[in-house]
Design an enzyme around this catalytic site. Structure first.
Site, short mmCIF file in Angstrom:
data_model
loop_
_atom_site.label_atom_id
_atom_site.label_comp_id
_atom_site.label_asym_id
_atom_site.label_seq_id
_atom_site.Cartn_x
_atom_site.Cartn_y
_atom_site.Cartn_z
N THR A 242 0.82 -1.22 0.00
CA THR A 242 0.00 0.00 0.00
C THR A 242 0.85 1.27 0.00
O THR A 242 0.31 2.37 -0.12
CB THR A 242 -0.91 0.04 1.24
OG1 THR A 242 -0.08 -0.22 2.38
CG2 THR A 242 -2.01 -1.01 1.17
N SER B 11 9.03 12.26 -1.59
CA SER B 11 8.68 10.86 -1.89
C SER B 11 9.63 9.87 -1.23
O SER B 11 9.23 8.75 -0.94
CB SER B 11 8.66 10.63 -3.40
OG SER B 11 9.93 10.91 -3.96
N GLY B 12 10.86 10.29 -0.97
CA GLY B 12 11.83 9.41 -0.31
C GLY B 12 11.37 8.98 1.07
O GLY B 12 11.82 7.95 1.58
N ARG C 143 -3.33 -1.72 9.59
CA ARG C 143 -3.98 -0.46 9.20
C ARG C 143 -4.70 -0.59 7.86
O ARG C 143 -5.67 0.10 7.60
CB ARG C 143 -2.93 0.66 9.05
CG ARG C 143 -2.44 1.25 10.35
CD ARG C 143 -1.46 2.40 10.05
NE ARG C 143 -0.21 1.91 9.42
CZ ARG C 143 0.87 1.55 10.10
NH1 ARG C 143 0.88 1.65 11.41
NH2 ARG C 143 1.95 1.11 9.48
N HIS D 248 14.55 12.68 -6.99
CA HIS D 248 15.70 13.29 -6.32
C HIS D 248 16.67 13.86 -7.37
O HIS D 248 16.75 13.36 -8.49
CB HIS D 248 16.48 12.23 -5.53
CG HIS D 248 15.75 11.65 -4.36
ND1 HIS D 248 14.60 12.18 -3.83
CD2 HIS D 248 16.05 10.57 -3.58
CE1 HIS D 248 14.21 11.45 -2.79
NE2 HIS D 248 15.07 10.47 -2.63
N GLN E 225 13.02 8.65 -7.69
CA GLN E 225 13.43 7.86 -6.53
C GLN E 225 12.53 6.67 -6.29
O GLN E 225 12.97 5.60 -5.86
CB GLN E 225 13.48 8.80 -5.31
CG GLN E 225 13.50 8.15 -3.97
CD GLN E 225 12.12 7.75 -3.53
OE1 GLN E 225 11.14 8.44 -3.81
NE2 GLN E 225 12.02 6.64 -2.83
N CYS F 115 18.04 4.82 -2.28
CA CYS F 115 17.60 5.45 -3.54
C CYS F 115 18.62 6.41 -4.14
O CYS F 115 18.90 6.36 -5.34
CB CYS F 115 16.26 6.15 -3.33
SG CYS F 115 16.26 7.27 -1.93
N ARG G 111 21.48 -4.32 3.87
CA ARG G 111 22.33 -3.86 2.77
C ARG G 111 23.83 -4.04 3.02
O ARG G 111 24.57 -4.35 2.10
CB ARG G 111 22.06 -2.37 2.50
CG ARG G 111 20.73 -2.14 1.83
CD ARG G 111 20.56 -0.66 1.59
NE ARG G 111 19.23 -0.33 1.16
CZ ARG G 111 18.61 0.80 1.44
NH1 ARG G 111 19.22 1.73 2.18
NH2 ARG G 111 17.40 1.03 1.01
#
Ligand code: A2P
Length: 345
Positions: A13, A160-161, A41, A243, A316, A130, A101
């Site tokens: 979502t 948006s990041g 949620r 970005h 991004q 990103c 990572r």
């Protein structure tokens, strides 16, 4: 019937999750079954895939039974909780979070840079940060031609990041400010609309924020080179999506600018955008929704004979997250490294 796969999207979502759905559909990823998972949620909600309403399921231990591939984008703590459980259940996990990572057992993959690393996975493949993905795509072709000695990057990172709720918060703030009201801050520490601030991640004792350290450490891991000296300044700017980055590269020898432009215009995942007469270069608004990283303003650094300057804008959510993950999944399919759904085997 051709081979297809049972897929689960964890965090379906969210901003990246919905982009994953769109990309799986538009790139015709071979799917036998698709589960969309999120938190309690979202219980009762649905998401559209190929015109169908898929019910969003709350993630549980059983969610990964008979799933071949999990695309996870629900934050590091959710990945830490569920990724190995999914692997134990037989799935391969491509994880968008920072959870694994820097784990030496987990490959960190940008398909344009180190596709071969994907084959070394032991269940989990990490999708890099990103800003790091966007920078890697632009810088790797030059590094391959002539190794970079030092890299200085400043980022201009959109709302948006920080996810779908952060984008909504910035829009609300813009309206509030225009109406003379005090802007609401819930996701970000400070108002982002009509403002900018240091990337909202914790600082270390050297004064670097976590996002900056990700760019340093992850780039070295992806490039397989601990020698490159890197420093970064990461700034959140009032841009909704995509970005941008100002990158200064230092080589051992001068790098011919025309040659750099030629290399970048041939490189995968890049579109060179430059019109010097009109002062027209990559912009986040134009990078939004695009697969390619827009690179331009390729010029000699006049302060250093071996320096080169680049400017980029990249989506991004797309190449910086969802697209990179789907490209890794496509690599696994091409290399026959995914379990195939029994219905199609
Ligand atoms: P939900 O929408 O139910 O909160 P974004 O990065 O855009 O903020 O999206 C985060 C995604 O991760 C959303 O799909 C969100 O689901 C999901 N998510 C967050 N926490 C959890 C959790 N504990 N378990 C499962 N999904 C989670």
């Amino acid at each position: 019937m051709s081979e297809s796969y049972r897929i689960a999207i964890l965090g379906a979502t969210g901003a990246v999750g919905t982009e994953l759905l769109e990309l799986l559909e538009s790139r015709s990823f071979p799917i036998a079954e698709l589960k969309v998972l999120a938190s309690p949620r979202s219980a009762g909600s649905t998401l559209k895939y190929k015109g169908e309403n898929l019910p969003v399921e709350v993630v549980t231990y059983d969610s990964f039974e008979e799933v071949d591939l999990v695309l996870a984008s629900a934050g590091a703590s959710t990945s830490k909780e569920w990724a190995w459980k999914a692997v134990e259940a037989g799935a391969v996990v491509i994880d968008n979070s920072s959870a694994f990572r820097m784990d030496s057992q987990v490959p960190l993959v940008v398909p344009e840079v180190n596709p071969e690393a994907a084959a070394l996975h032991q269940g989990i493949i990490a999708n890099p940060n990103c800003t790091t993905i966007l920078m890697s795509v632009a810088v790797w072709p030059l590094h391959k031609f002539q190794p970079i000695q030092r890299l200085v990057v400043s980022t201009y990172q959109s709302a948006s990041g920080a996810g779908a709720r952060a984008m909504a918060e910035m829009k609300t703030q813009a309206n509030e400010i225009l109406q003379g009201e005090t802007p609401t801050t819930e996701i970000f520490p400070y108002p982002l609309a009509f403002n900018l601030f240091l990337h909202n991640s914790p600082l270390n004792e050297q004064g670097y924020c976590q996002e900056e350290m990700k760019m340093l450490n992850e780039t070295r891991k992806i490039f397989g080179s601990n020698e490159i000296r890197i420093t970064a300044t990461c700034i959140r700017v009032p841009v909704l999506r995509a970005h941008s980055e100002a990158i200064n590269l230092e080589f051992a020898q001068p790098f011919n600018v025309a040659q750099a432009r030629e290399i970048l215009s041939q490189a995968p995942g890049i579109e060179v955008v430059e019109n010097w007469q009109n002062n027209y270069f990559p912009m986040p608004m134009e990078a939004s929704g695009k697969d390619n990283v827009l690179v331009g303003r390729i010029r000699q650094d006049i302060s250093h004979p071996c320096g080169l300057e680049l400017w980029l804008s990249g989506d991004q959510i797309r190449k910086g997250a969802a697209l990179n993950a789907v490209q890794i999944a496509e690599l696994l399919v091409a290399q026959k490294m995914l379990r195939v759904s029994p219905a199609t085997a």
